[in-house]
Enzyme design. Structure first.
Site: not given
Ligand code: DAK
Length: 255
Positions: A63, A109, A112, A132
């Site tokens: 997400a 997400g 998911e 998460e």
């Molecule tokens: N959200 C927003 N931006 C994201 C993102 C994300 N999940 N994942 C990556 N990006 C963005 C990065 O911020 C970066 O943007 P800039 O800095 O260039 O502006 C760009 O994509 C490229 O990412 P990286 O520079 O970080 O790329 P790397 O190769 O260095 O790293 C990575 C790749 C996948 C390891 C890293 O990007 C990362 O750790 N990303 C986050 C992974 C993560 O934690 N995902 C979220 C899991 S929590 C909800 C329901 C469900 C959920 C939430 C709300 N509601 C009902 C409200 C679920 C939550 C989740 O999914």
């Protein structure tokens, strides 16, 4: 276009197209994908779907953290319920077979979404996980329910509680994905599998999908929505999301 759509001989390939944010699911992507799935469900020309992500790096990296970082408990609960109904349940309950072609990161997400699909084929470079809890929240789009359904309770607990992502080979071994292929062959592998499925009777496929899904209880999803919403009231959640945005390690206060 946030969702690219290509229909060929009954197979609809939907590509989430936000590669600059690793295809992270923001509200606009969720709405556009939801509309595309709804349209496909009632379009007789579509007999099966493949869902994938744009670029070679990510299926969906979760997400959109930047979008949900400011939500409160009520918004969290509402959006979890709304997202589950508007997209994730819609994918799972689609009367046509849905195959996720997981072409890289499938996190939060993103995993998911892949788990809501009926079958998953992954590229060798895929990394799959539910990170998460490292952000101070829990999986809110069905992950606490669908992961144990696929891999069993013990492995699901390990993945959810450690927040660790696993490589495609491990995902294959624990049943999280059905097949692993080199990245260059991923889409063709998913299309071939869809081709085999599409040889069978559409009405029987739809009946089989409904019957398999009928065996799984829905109660747990409601509990997930409640607990997910409550996470948005914690200081841990603020710290987890702010640390991600500031590109630093979180220091969780534990409340
Ligand atoms: N959200 C927003 N931006 C994201 C993102 C994300 N999940 N994942 C990556 N990006 C963005 C990065 O911020 C970066 O943007 P800039 O800095 O260039 O502006 C760009 O994509 C490229 O990412 P990286 O520079 O970080 O790329 P790397 O190769 O260095 O790293 C990575 C790749 C996948 C390891 C890293 O990007 C990362 O750790 N990303 C986050 C992974 C993560 O934690 N995902 C979220 C899991 S929590 C909800 C329901 C469900 C959920 C939430 C709300 N509601 C009902 C409200 C679920 C939550 C989740 O999914």
């Amino acid at each position: 276009m946030l969702i690219l759509s290509e229909l060929h001989e009954g197979l609809l390939v939907l590509t989430i197209n936000r590669p600059e944010a690793l295809n992270a699911l923001n509200g606009d992507v969720i709405r556009a994908l939801s509309e595309a799935i709804q349209a496909a469900s009632t379009n007789d020309d579509v007999r099966a779907l493949v869902l994938t992500g744009s670029g070679e790096k990510a299926f969906v990296a979760g997400a959109d953290i930047k979008e949900f970082a400011e939500f409160n408990a009520e918004q969290g609960r509402a959006l979890s319920a709304q997202g589950q109904t508007a997209l994730f349940d819609l994918v799972e309950q689609c009367p046509k077979p849905v195959i996720a072609a997981v072409n890289g990161y499938a996190l939060g997400g993103g995993l998911e979404l892949a788990m809501a699909a009926h079958i998953r084929v992954a590229s060798e470079n895929a990394l799959l996980g539910l990170p998460e809890v490292s952000l101070g929240v829990i999986p809110g789009y069905g992950g606490t329910q669908r992961l144990p359904q696929l891999v069993g309770k013990g492995k699901a607990m390990e993945m959810i509680l450690t927040a660790r992502a696993i490589p495609a080979s491990d995902a294959l071994a624990c049943g999280l994905v059905n097949a692993v292929v080199p990245q260059a062959e991923l889409l063709n592998a998913a299309k071939q599998l869809a081709g085999q499925i599409m040889k069978n009777a559409p009405t029987a496929l739809s009946a089989a999908l409904k019957s398999v899904l009928a065996g799984y209880s829905r109660d747990g999803f409601g509990a997930e929505i409640e607990h997910f919403g409550a996470c948005f009231e914690t200081e841990d959640f603020r710290e987890g999301t702010q640390a991600f945005i500031a590109k630093r390690k979180p220091q969780f206060p534990g409340k």
